[in-house]
Design a protein around this motif. Structure first.
Motif, PDB file in Angstrom:
ATOM      1  N   TYR A  68       0.833  -1.198   0.000  1.00  0.00           N
ATOM      2  CA  TYR A  68       0.000   0.000   0.000  1.00  0.00           C
ATOM      3  C   TYR A  68       0.868   1.248   0.000  1.00  0.00           C
ATOM      4  N   GLY A  69       0.277   2.336  -0.491  1.00  0.00           N
ATOM      5  CA  GLY A  69       0.963   3.609  -0.521  1.00  0.00           C
ATOM      6  C   GLY A  69      -0.022   4.754  -0.585  1.00  0.00           C
ATOM      7  N   ALA A  70       0.461   5.957  -0.294  1.00  0.00           N
ATOM      8  CA  ALA A  70      -0.411   7.130  -0.285  1.00  0.00           C
ATOM      9  C   ALA A  70      -0.737   7.615  -1.690  1.00  0.00           C
ATOM     10  N   ASP A  71       0.137   7.331  -2.669  1.00  0.00           N
ATOM     11  CA  ASP A  71      -0.138   7.742  -4.041  1.00  0.00           C
ATOM     12  C   ASP A  71      -1.175   6.835  -4.686  1.00  0.00           C
ATOM     13  N   ALA A  72      -1.932   7.386  -5.632  1.00  0.00           N
ATOM     14  CA  ALA A  72      -2.792   6.555  -6.466  1.00  0.00           C
ATOM     15  C   ALA A  72      -1.918   5.639  -7.318  1.00  0.00           C
ATOM     16  N   GLU A  73      -2.531   4.618  -7.905  1.00  0.00           N
ATOM     17  CA  GLU A  73      -1.787   3.679  -8.753  1.00  0.00           C
ATOM     18  C   GLU A  73      -0.998   4.428  -9.833  1.00  0.00           C
ATOM     19  N   ILE A  74       0.268   4.076  -9.984  1.00  0.00           N
ATOM     20  CA  ILE A  74       1.110   4.663 -11.015  1.00  0.00           C
ATOM     21  C   ILE A  74       1.271   3.658 -12.144  1.00  0.00           C
ATOM     22  N   ASP A  75       0.844   4.054 -13.329  1.00  0.00           N
ATOM     23  CA  ASP A  75       0.894   3.200 -14.512  1.00  0.00           C
ATOM     24  C   ASP A  75       2.095   3.591 -15.358  1.00  0.00           C
ATOM     25  N   PRO A  76       2.816   2.631 -15.942  1.00  0.00           N
ATOM     26  CA  PRO A  76       4.003   2.991 -16.714  1.00  0.00           C
ATOM     27  C   PRO A  76       3.741   3.627 -18.075  1.00  0.00           C
ATOM     28  N   TYR A  77       2.507   3.621 -18.535  1.00  0.00           N
ATOM     29  CA  TYR A  77       2.214   4.288 -19.808  1.00  0.00           C
ATOM     30  C   TYR A  77       2.504   5.782 -19.670  1.00  0.00           C
ATOM     31  N   ILE A  78       3.149   6.396 -20.688  1.00  0.00           N
ATOM     32  CA  ILE A  78       3.588   7.785 -20.569  1.00  0.00           C
ATOM     33  C   ILE A  78       2.435   8.755 -20.326  1.00  0.00           C
ATOM     34  N   GLY A  79       1.220   8.410 -20.779  1.00  0.00           N
ATOM     35  CA  GLY A  79       0.069   9.270 -20.564  1.00  0.00           C
ATOM     36  C   GLY A  79      -0.578   9.082 -19.215  1.00  0.00           C
ATOM     37  N   MET A  80      -0.051   8.159 -18.385  1.00  0.00           N
ATOM     38  CA  MET A  80      -0.613   7.901 -17.066  1.00  0.00           C
ATOM     39  C   MET A  80       0.430   7.968 -15.954  1.00  0.00           C
ATOM     40  N   PHE A  81       1.703   7.886 -16.296  1.00  0.00           N
ATOM     41  CA  PHE A  81       2.759   7.892 -15.286  1.00  0.00           C
ATOM     42  C   PHE A  81       2.886   9.278 -14.638  1.00  0.00           C
ATOM     43  N   PHE A  82       3.107   9.274 -13.321  1.00  0.00           N
ATOM     44  CA  PHE A  82       3.450  10.497 -12.600  1.00  0.00           C
ATOM     45  C   PHE A  82       4.453  10.124 -11.516  1.00  0.00           C
ATOM     46  N   PHE A  83       5.242  11.102 -11.053  1.00  0.00           N
ATOM     47  CA  PHE A  83       6.258  10.819 -10.046  1.00  0.00           C
ATOM     48  C   PHE A  83       5.615  10.709  -8.666  1.00  0.00           C
ATOM     49  N   GLY A 106      10.960   1.781   0.336  1.00  0.00           N
ATOM     50  CA  GLY A 106      11.891   2.815  -0.048  1.00  0.00           C
ATOM     51  C   GLY A 106      11.634   3.413  -1.421  1.00  0.00           C
ATOM     52  N   ALA A 107      12.442   4.411  -1.756  1.00  0.00           N
ATOM     53  CA  ALA A 107      12.225   5.185  -2.975  1.00  0.00           C
ATOM     54  C   ALA A 107      12.589   4.423  -4.243  1.00  0.00           C
ATOM     55  N   GLY A 108      13.262   3.285  -4.119  1.00  0.00           N
ATOM     56  CA  GLY A 108      13.654   2.530  -5.304  1.00  0.00           C
ATOM     57  C   GLY A 108      12.549   1.705  -5.921  1.00  0.00           C
ATOM     58  N   VAL A 109      11.437   1.520  -5.218  1.00  0.00           N
ATOM     59  CA  VAL A 109      10.315   0.723  -5.722  1.00  0.00           C
ATOM     60  C   VAL A 109       9.182   1.666  -6.098  1.00  0.00           C
ATOM     61  N   VAL A 110       8.846   1.709  -7.379  1.00  0.00           N
ATOM     62  CA  VAL A 110       7.783   2.604  -7.849  1.00  0.00           C
ATOM     63  C   VAL A 110       6.435   2.072  -7.383  1.00  0.00           C
ATOM     64  N   PRO A 111       5.613   2.891  -6.714  1.00  0.00           N
ATOM     65  CA  PRO A 111       4.311   2.418  -6.229  1.00  0.00           C
ATOM     66  C   PRO A 111       3.320   2.229  -7.377  1.00  0.00           C
ATOM     67  N   GLY A 112       3.049   1.008  -7.717  1.00  0.00           N
ATOM     68  CA  GLY A 112       2.099   0.706  -8.777  1.00  0.00           C
ATOM     69  C   GLY A 112       2.004  -0.788  -8.987  1.00  0.00           C
ATOM     70  N   ILE A 113       0.835  -1.269  -9.321  1.00  0.00           N
ATOM     71  CA  ILE A 113       0.614  -2.707  -9.420  1.00  0.00           C
ATOM     72  C   ILE A 113       1.441  -3.348 -10.516  1.00  0.00           C
ATOM     73  N   TRP A 114       1.748  -2.587 -11.586  1.00  0.00           N
ATOM     74  CA  TRP A 114       2.545  -3.157 -12.675  1.00  0.00           C
ATOM     75  C   TRP A 114       4.027  -3.123 -12.343  1.00  0.00           C
ATOM     76  N   PHE A 115       4.456  -2.204 -11.510  1.00  0.00           N
ATOM     77  CA  PHE A 115       5.843  -2.154 -11.077  1.00  0.00           C
ATOM     78  C   PHE A 115       6.125  -3.198  -9.999  1.00  0.00           C
ATOM     79  N   CYS A 116       5.180  -3.364  -9.069  1.00  0.00           N
ATOM     80  CA  CYS A 116       5.454  -4.207  -7.901  1.00  0.00           C
ATOM     81  C   CYS A 116       4.213  -4.986  -7.464  1.00  0.00           C
ATOM     82  N   PRO A 117       3.992  -6.180  -7.997  1.00  0.00           N
ATOM     83  CA  PRO A 117       2.937  -7.054  -7.486  1.00  0.00           C
ATOM     84  C   PRO A 117       3.402  -7.773  -6.219  1.00  0.00           C
ATOM     85  N   VAL A 118       2.470  -8.428  -5.524  1.00  0.00           N
ATOM     86  CA  VAL A 118       2.811  -9.243  -4.356  1.00  0.00           C
ATOM     87  C   VAL A 118       2.072 -10.577  -4.466  1.00  0.00           C
TER      88      VAL A 118
END
Length: 486
Positions: A68-83, A106-118
């Motif tokens: 979990y994280g405070a940011d909304a889901e971050i998608d890797p598509y350029i039209g949806m990605f945000f820092f 930590g800051a090395g793991v981008v918060p998003g389901i496509w970046f980091c599943p469990v």
């Protein structure tokens, strides 16, 4: 257990589910009393949340692992990605509401389901699940996939057990191709297998591991050379040919977990696009699996909705154009008969404030005939869940822009969970299936039906190999819908 014995036992179990339901379901008629079983406070805002049931060992209550994280889901598509402005956290808590441990990735793991599943499974067969996620050994460079690893963690303590290099994307590739990650697994001759998967819209790389994270096989899928569809946003697991080895769907391509070899590819000659949803659906009368697919609009051809049999043969299809963004199967008929759903969207927008869809159109069918079905109410944002254990699904509006409303199969409101949801299965040691919901203020709740009584068919369903395998996929991709197919 040899393959013949496995096939016989599996067939008998599925037939038992069908006939037991017919004999017992009408006895379970008490009204649903939706109540909170326990509450957990993560003590931070939640913009994204995903979770998976965990076996914490003998004598321990059932548990849940959550990212979990405070940011909304971050998608890797350029039209949806945000820092991101925050970091992703991993935690384990039990169903009584006690948090076992928490860890900031930590800051090395981008918060998003496509970046980091469990994912969770007992790979070493010691009675306690391990957790698996995508970590980064170079925290100063969060997009350096060369340093990504599949990390194995002891679910009981949070201690890192092992790391293996994450499968590398094909270079050069767009962001949307390079940061699409899945972790899946199942059983091969009674032993657990974990598969790390990189890719969705093009070339895929798969690494499979056994006990001790010992490498078993590696496969690179290149649909451009082999023909057939590319990937999907789901990775269902089912022993479709009943040979004792679970099979993994990578898009419309079915691979054996025994060796990674392809069993079949649906529509190989006519569809090379992306399919958002791949849903195995059990035909109980035939004791046979069918494959429901909902396709996106990367190709100027149809069909967008299609049903295949367990060899990849097309049975029927519908709708020739449009972006099918989601779908499911659910047991909504008066006798527990299934219905399949495909949802077309006009536009999908994801920002730091969340996501929304416009131009939504719903299509529902009898799965094995293709006959259209009119449910009489809207089901977009819903996920199937059998709260009272009677073999018929309720629906919770727990996905995308859902508001937590819980409906019966007629569309009547049964209650509200107060937020989106991350687990919808039999995981809390109570009759029926439960819902794990989450709110933006960090409050989690496990919901159950106080009147639930499991039919023999429901108990058999919970113990089926398909149910157990796909229950563990709730923290990966869009696999929340998988259990509706059985």
């Amino acid at each position: 257990m040899n393959a013949g014995m496995y096939r016989s036992n599996r067939s008998g179990l599925l037939l038992f589910i069908a006939f037991a339901w017919l004999g017992y379901s009408r006895a379970w008629t008490a009204s649903i009393d939706l109540a909170v079983l326990s509450e957990i406070d993560l003590r931070q805002p939640i913009g994204q949340f995903r979770a998976v049931p965990v076996n914490a060992g003998a004598g321990q209550p059932p548990a849940v692992a959550a990212l979990y994280g405070a940011d909304a889901e971050i998608d890797p598509y350029i039209g949806m990605f945000f820092f991101p402005k925050s970091t992703l956290h991993l935690a384990v808590f039990d169903v009584a509401g006690r948090i076992r441990w928490q860890r900031d990735l930590g800051a090395g793991v981008v918060p998003g389901i496509w970046f980091c599943p469990v994912y969770a499974t007992d790979l070493d067969q010691d009675g306690v699940d391990e957790l698996y996620f995508v970590n980064n050994k170079d925290p100063e460079h969060p997009l350096d996939y060369r340093r990504y690893v599949l990390e194995q963690v002891d679910a009981a303590t949070g201690r890192t057990l092992a790391q293996r290099p994450w499968p590398q994307p094909q270079e050069p590739a767009s962001m949307s191709h390079s940061y699409r990650h899945f972790i899946a697994g199942g059983q091969v001759d009674g032993k657990a297998v974990v598969v790390a998967i990189q890719g969705t819209y093009g070339i895929h790389t798969l690494h499979a591991y056994g006990a001790g994270l010992k490498p078993l096989w590696q496969v690179t899928l290149d649909p451009g050379k082999a023909g057939g569809a590319v990937g999907s946003h789901v990775t269902p697991v089912v022993d479709i040919n009943r040979d004792g080895a679970d099979d993994l769907f990578v898009g419309e391509r079915c691979l054996s977990l025994r060796d990674g070899k392809e069993l079949f590819c649906c529509d190989r000659q006519s569809w090379t696009g992306h399919s958002d949803i791949i849903q195995p659906v059990l035909n109980r009368a035939q004791d046979r699996w069918y494959i429901w697919t909902c396709r996106e609009s990367f190709e100027n051809r149809g069909p967008r909705l299609a049903m295949f049999d367990d060899t990849g043969r097309l049975c029927w299809s519908a709708v020739e154009a449009g972006h099918m963004d989601t779908g499911w199967a659910a047991r909504l008929g008066p006798g527990g008969e299934p219905v399949v759903l495909g949802v077309k969207v006009g536009q999908k927008v994801r920002t730091a404030g969340g996501e929304r869809r416009t131009g939504v159109v719903e299509y529902t069918f009898e799965p094995f005939s293709g006959k259209p079905v009119e449910l009489g109410f809207k089901v977009y944002t819903t996920i199937p869940v059998d709260l009272n254990g009677d073999g018929i699904h309720e629906l919770v509006k727990g996905y995308f822009e859902g508001d937590g409303t819980v409906l019966d199969r007629h569309g009547q409101v049964l209650g509200n969970t107060g937020g989106l949801s991350a687990i919808h299965s039999h995981f809390a040691g109570k009759p029926g299936e439960q819902i794990l919901s989450y709110r933006r203020d960090g409050k989690l709740r496990i919901w159950h039906d106080r009147n639930a009584v499991d039919t023999p068919a429901a108990k058999a369903r919970y113990e089926s190999p398909f149910y157990r395998a796909n229950q563990k996929l709730s923290g990966v991709g869009y696999n929340l819908f998988n259990l509706g197919g059985i």
